[in-house]
Design a protein around this motif. Structure first.
Motif, PDB file in Angstrom:
ATOM      1  N   SER A  41       0.833  -1.207   0.000  1.00 51.22           N
ATOM      2  CA  SER A  41       0.000   0.000   0.000  1.00 51.22           C
ATOM      3  C   SER A  41       0.866   1.256   0.000  1.00 51.22           C
ATOM      4  O   SER A  41       0.514   2.258  -0.620  1.00 51.22           O
ATOM      5  CB  SER A  41      -0.961   0.005   1.190  1.00 51.22           C
ATOM      6  N   GLY A  42       2.023   1.205   0.660  1.00 53.47           N
ATOM      7  CA  GLY A  42       2.923   2.356   0.658  1.00 53.47           C
ATOM      8  C   GLY A  42       3.513   2.605  -0.725  1.00 53.47           C
ATOM      9  O   GLY A  42       3.648   3.756  -1.154  1.00 53.47           O
ATOM     10  N   TRP A  46       2.814   5.909  -2.977  1.00 61.50           N
ATOM     11  CA  TRP A  46       3.941   6.711  -3.449  1.00 61.50           C
ATOM     12  C   TRP A  46       3.851   6.928  -4.958  1.00 61.50           C
ATOM     13  O   TRP A  46       4.096   8.023  -5.447  1.00 61.50           O
ATOM     14  CB  TRP A  46       5.256   6.032  -3.086  1.00 61.50           C
ATOM     15  N   ARG A  47       3.491   5.862  -5.676  1.00 61.59           N
ATOM     16  CA  ARG A  47       3.424   5.971  -7.137  1.00 61.59           C
ATOM     17  C   ARG A  47       2.228   6.807  -7.601  1.00 61.59           C
ATOM     18  O   ARG A  47       2.332   7.550  -8.580  1.00 61.59           O
ATOM     19  CB  ARG A  47       3.340   4.588  -7.761  1.00 61.59           C
ATOM     20  N   THR A  48       1.109   6.682  -6.909  1.00 60.74           N
ATOM     21  CA  THR A  48      -0.079   7.407  -7.365  1.00 60.74           C
ATOM     22  C   THR A  48      -0.131   8.832  -6.842  1.00 60.74           C
ATOM     23  O   THR A  48      -0.378   9.768  -7.600  1.00 60.74           O
ATOM     24  CB  THR A  48      -1.364   6.675  -6.949  1.00 60.74           C
ATOM     25  N   ASN A  49       0.091   9.031  -5.561  1.00 60.64           N
ATOM     26  CA  ASN A  49      -0.076  10.364  -4.961  1.00 60.64           C
ATOM     27  C   ASN A  49       1.241  11.017  -4.564  1.00 60.64           C
ATOM     28  O   ASN A  49       1.254  12.192  -4.221  1.00 60.64           O
ATOM     29  CB  ASN A  49      -0.963  10.284  -3.716  1.00 60.64           C
ATOM     30  N   GLY A  50       2.324  10.232  -4.514  1.00 65.99           N
ATOM     31  CA  GLY A  50       3.603  10.782  -4.074  1.00 65.99           C
ATOM     32  C   GLY A  50       3.654  10.985  -2.570  1.00 65.99           C
ATOM     33  O   GLY A  50       4.381  11.847  -2.087  1.00 65.99           O
TER      34      GLY A  50
END
Length: 185
Positions: A41-42, A46-50
């Motif tokens: 989930s992390g 990170w990839r979607t919302n940073g």
């Protein structure tokens, strides 16, 4: 308190050890699953919302009450009801991790004492019996007396006369060096 045979005591203590191992494995599996879920989930966050996700709070470590409850469950499962001369131990309700109830703790302690009675003797004293070490007496060393003989007296006189000759030689040599010290300069 009932007197249990040594085999029964060993069996019950082995059940407690097995229960502890099983509960520790379950706890480790829960922690591993929780960590893997956090990683996935992390990474997705990170990839979607940073954004970085905080690490979740650790799973609650199992208490001794949980271990005893699991040991009682194993004990009741291992004892056949028709052949047993001892009644199965009662089920212990799981203790909530939020509130510790002293009444439940005392009942669990009483149940533990019923399952594993205190030893009749001290196992350390049984394993290492008191022994009286023998007192070690060292023999007294007696040096032989040296009785001077004619040969030893003659040798002593020779050593003394040679020491006198050497000391005379040293005195003459040191005097000669003192005189000639100024001549070298």
């Amino acid at each position: 308190m009932t007197n249990l045979s040594i085999e029964e005591q060993k069996k019950r203590s082995n059940l407690i050890m097995q229960a502890r191992q099983m509960i520790n494995k379950e706890h480790l599996a829960r922690c591993t699953l929780q960590h893997q879920q956090w990683v996935t989930s992390g990474e997705l966050a990170w990839r979607t919302n940073g954004t970085l996700l905080p690490y979740p709070s650790p799973a609650v470590y199992p208490s001794e009450d949980d271990i005893v409850a699991k040991a009682l469950e194993l004990y009741n499962a291992s004892m056949p009801q028709s052949k047993s001369n001892l009644p199965p131990l009662p089920e212990v309700p799981p203790l909530s991790t939020e509130i510790l109830n002293p009444e439940i703790t005392t009942t669990v302690t009483a149940q533990l004492q019923a399952v594993v009675p205190p030893p009749l003797s001290d196992p350390v004293k049984d394993y290492f019996p008191e022994t009286v070490e023998p007192e070690i007496v060292e023999p007294e060393i007696v040096e032989p007396e040296i009785v001077p003989t004619e040969t030893t007296l003659a040798l002593a006189k020779e050593v003394e006369s040679s020491a006198n000759k050497h000391s005379l030689l040293r005195n003459v040599l040191s005097g000669w060096l003192q005189k000639n010290k100024n001549k070298e300069s």
